[in-house]
Scaffold this motif. Sequence first.
Motif, PDB file in Angstrom:
ATOM      1  N   ASP A  85     -22.361 -22.365  -6.783  1.00  0.00           N
ATOM      2  CA  ASP A  85     -22.932 -21.281  -5.413  1.00  0.00           C
ATOM      3  C   ASP A  85     -22.408 -22.207  -4.103  1.00  0.00           C
ATOM      4  O   ASP A  85     -22.186 -21.219  -3.130  1.00  0.00           O
ATOM      5  CB  ASP A  85     -24.238 -21.046  -5.541  1.00  0.00           C
ATOM      6  N   LYS A  86     -22.244 -23.473  -4.219  1.00  0.00           N
ATOM      7  CA  LYS A  86     -21.959 -24.086  -2.913  1.00  0.00           C
ATOM      8  C   LYS A  86     -20.303 -24.036  -2.535  1.00  0.00           C
ATOM      9  O   LYS A  86     -20.023 -24.524  -1.339  1.00  0.00           O
ATOM     10  CB  LYS A  86     -22.346 -25.487  -2.863  1.00  0.00           C
ATOM     11  N   VAL A  87     -19.695 -23.355  -3.420  1.00  0.00           N
ATOM     12  CA  VAL A  87     -18.218 -23.127  -3.297  1.00  0.00           C
ATOM     13  C   VAL A  87     -17.855 -21.952  -2.197  1.00  0.00           C
ATOM     14  O   VAL A  87     -18.387 -20.926  -2.628  1.00  0.00           O
ATOM     15  CB  VAL A  87     -17.270 -22.968  -4.469  1.00  0.00           C
ATOM     16  N   THR A  88     -17.425 -22.270  -1.013  1.00  0.00           N
ATOM     17  CA  THR A  88     -17.369 -21.017  -0.106  1.00  0.00           C
ATOM     18  C   THR A  88     -16.032 -20.520  -0.308  1.00  0.00           C
ATOM     19  O   THR A  88     -15.622 -19.554   0.168  1.00  0.00           O
ATOM     20  CB  THR A  88     -17.548 -21.482   1.436  1.00  0.00           C
ATOM     21  N   ARG A  89     -15.102 -21.331  -0.590  1.00  0.00           N
ATOM     22  CA  ARG A  89     -13.577 -20.961  -0.874  1.00  0.00           C
ATOM     23  C   ARG A  89     -12.774 -21.815  -1.680  1.00  0.00           C
ATOM     24  O   ARG A  89     -12.768 -22.995  -1.454  1.00  0.00           O
ATOM     25  CB  ARG A  89     -12.984 -20.682   0.601  1.00  0.00           C
ATOM     26  N   ILE A  90     -11.939 -21.187  -2.553  1.00  0.00           N
ATOM     27  CA  ILE A  90     -10.815 -22.129  -3.342  1.00  0.00           C
ATOM     28  C   ILE A  90      -9.689 -21.789  -2.385  1.00  0.00           C
ATOM     29  O   ILE A  90      -9.146 -20.908  -2.029  1.00  0.00           O
ATOM     30  CB  ILE A  90     -10.454 -21.560  -4.739  1.00  0.00           C
ATOM     31  N   VAL A  91      -9.431 -23.188  -1.789  1.00  0.00           N
ATOM     32  CA  VAL A  91      -8.210 -23.033  -0.619  1.00  0.00           C
ATOM     33  C   VAL A  91      -6.796 -23.169  -0.985  1.00  0.00           C
ATOM     34  O   VAL A  91      -6.200 -22.344  -0.672  1.00  0.00           O
ATOM     35  CB  VAL A  91      -8.752 -24.356   0.473  1.00  0.00           C
ATOM     36  N   ALA A  92      -6.687 -24.029  -2.106  1.00  0.00           N
ATOM     37  CA  ALA A  92      -5.298 -24.221  -2.421  1.00  0.00           C
ATOM     38  C   ALA A  92      -5.382 -24.505  -3.799  1.00  0.00           C
ATOM     39  O   ALA A  92      -6.213 -25.406  -4.386  1.00  0.00           O
ATOM     40  CB  ALA A  92      -4.505 -25.303  -1.640  1.00  0.00           C
ATOM     41  N   LEU A  93      -4.314 -24.448  -4.789  1.00  0.00           N
ATOM     42  CA  LEU A  93      -4.011 -24.605  -5.959  1.00  0.00           C
ATOM     43  C   LEU A  93      -2.569 -25.034  -6.080  1.00  0.00           C
ATOM     44  O   LEU A  93      -1.666 -24.328  -5.580  1.00  0.00           O
ATOM     45  CB  LEU A  93      -4.378 -23.446  -6.718  1.00  0.00           C
ATOM     46  N   ASN A  94      -2.364 -26.177  -6.733  1.00  0.00           N
ATOM     47  CA  ASN A  94      -0.673 -26.685  -7.118  1.00  0.00           C
ATOM     48  C   ASN A  94      -0.622 -26.717  -8.650  1.00  0.00           C
ATOM     49  O   ASN A  94      -1.471 -27.740  -9.162  1.00  0.00           O
ATOM     50  CB  ASN A  94      -0.758 -27.738  -6.314  1.00  0.00           C
ATOM     51  N   GLY A  95       0.072 -25.914  -8.965  1.00  0.00           N
ATOM     52  CA  GLY A  95       0.165 -25.968 -10.673  1.00  0.00           C
ATOM     53  C   GLY A  95       1.825 -26.397 -10.946  1.00  0.00           C
ATOM     54  O   GLY A  95       2.525 -26.167 -10.087  1.00  0.00           O
TER      55      GLY A  95
END
Length: 152
Positions: A85-95
């Motif tokens: 619940d403390k996650v405010t945003r997934i900012v970036a993902l590198n695959g």
Amino acid sequence: MDQTLAHLESLGYTLPEVPAPVAAYVNCVRSGNLLFLSGGLPINGDRKVIGKVPTDVSPEEAAEGAKIIMLNRLAVIRDEIGSLDKVTRIVALNGFVNSEPDFHGHPQVVNGASEFLLEVFGDRGKHSRTALGAAALPLNVAVEINMIVEVG
């Protein structure tokens, strides 16, 4: 109660044990309100997504591997901050996709992770992204993903 974890479980998923790093690094570094997560691999117990895409592993199987990685990364996040619940945003993902030179479906493979994050977090799961092919990846996995997460 961790509402995000409850939502994840309502979707039929459970978080695995936090995977141990396989070399000289840590799973996560926190700097201010950002978590920098090391590259995760599609390994959960006996379930492993190994090989070149599309020769050894179909793009669809590799996309499922990307989802396994996200479950592992969510376990790391929860271990680091105590609640999803403390996650405010997934900012970036590198695959990174372990692919044959003539394969160009990297975005579809990494979509396995992106779509999963949207399903779990809704708007908080929208992120910037890179999807690249690689000649080889650690342990011959089909996909590896790192990410940056903002927390409150």
